[in-house]
Design a protein around this motif. Structure first.
Motif, mmCIF file in Angstrom:
data_model
loop_
_atom_site.group_PDB
_atom_site.id
_atom_site.type_symbol
_atom_site.label_atom_id
_atom_site.label_comp_id
_atom_site.label_asym_id
_atom_site.label_seq_id
_atom_site.Cartn_x
_atom_site.Cartn_y
_atom_site.Cartn_z
ATOM 1 N N MET A 197 0.866 -1.181 0.000
ATOM 2 C CA MET A 197 0.000 0.000 0.000
ATOM 3 C C MET A 197 0.898 1.224 0.000
ATOM 4 O O MET A 197 1.625 1.478 0.955
ATOM 5 N N ILE A 198 0.842 1.951 -1.082
ATOM 6 C CA ILE A 198 1.692 3.124 -1.241
ATOM 7 C C ILE A 198 0.827 4.370 -1.153
ATOM 8 O O ILE A 198 -0.151 4.504 -1.882
ATOM 9 N N THR A 199 1.200 5.260 -0.261
ATOM 10 C CA THR A 199 0.480 6.527 -0.167
ATOM 11 C C THR A 199 1.090 7.515 -1.152
ATOM 12 O O THR A 199 2.247 7.370 -1.570
ATOM 13 N N VAL A 200 0.328 8.514 -1.497
ATOM 14 C CA VAL A 200 0.832 9.537 -2.412
ATOM 15 C C VAL A 200 2.006 10.259 -1.764
ATOM 16 O O VAL A 200 3.024 10.520 -2.411
ATOM 17 N N GLU A 201 1.882 10.559 -0.485
ATOM 18 C CA GLU A 201 2.957 11.238 0.227
ATOM 19 C C GLU A 201 4.217 10.386 0.236
ATOM 20 O O GLU A 201 5.320 10.882 -0.023
ATOM 21 N N GLY A 202 4.076 9.103 0.523
ATOM 22 C CA GLY A 202 5.222 8.204 0.546
ATOM 23 C C GLY A 202 5.876 8.068 -0.828
ATOM 24 O O GLY A 202 7.105 8.034 -0.945
ATOM 25 N N TYR A 203 5.059 8.006 -1.876
ATOM 26 C CA TYR A 203 5.575 7.889 -3.235
ATOM 27 C C TYR A 203 6.384 9.122 -3.606
ATOM 28 O O TYR A 203 7.504 9.013 -4.097
#
Length: 149
Positions: free
Chosen positions: A44-50
């Motif tokens: 699960m990748i968040t936009v912030e993390g990406y």
């Protein structure tokens, strides 16, 4: 040579480094990281993390692409010479390989692929530094001729 002439090159090299970092990220690093799960867990990748990860990958590449401009600047100031850059070439190549290894996932081929543009940039830095020295010597020669008249 006026320092304002460096500005377009700084911008172009920075954007080129960002583009190179993005291609390396999208084509090489990100698929490798996603393949680590191999169906054992859901990613699960968040936009912030990406974007944070993308920023941490692309900005170092963009800064490393500034090597030729930095070499020309230091040559203009008299701090660096092309002969010195030639003498420390093997150490520079080693440092480039270490940085490339740190920026890429643990693989044999990726650091080599990433280091090739940096080695080419180092060689371009040597040639640009040499051209900067020659131009500075030519300007000094012209100035000395004008003073003797």
């Amino acid at each position: 040579m006026g320092f304002s002439l460096f500005i377009p090159f700084v911008f172009l090299l920075f954007v080129g480094g960002l583009a190179f970092g993005y291609v390396v990220f999208v084509q090489l690093i990100f698929p490798f990281i996603l393949s680590l799960s191999d169906g054992m867990f859901n990613v699960m990748i968040t936009v912030e993390g990406y974007f944070k990860f993308l920023f941490r990958i692309t900005v170092p590449f963009a800064l490393l692409f500034e090597l030729p401009v930095g070499a020309m600047f230091l040559t203009t100031l008299g701090v660096l010479t092309p002969d010195h850059m030639k003498n420390i070439r093997k150490y520079a190549y080693f440092a480039i390989m270490v940085v490339s290894t740190l920026l890429t996932p643990p693989d044999f081929l990726l650091p080599l692929l990433v280091s090739v543009p940096f080695i080419l940039l180092y060689e371009a830095s040597i040639h640009l530094s040499k051209a900067s020295i020659e131009k500075k010597q030519e300007q000094l020669k012209t100035f000395m001729q004008q003073e003797s008249i």
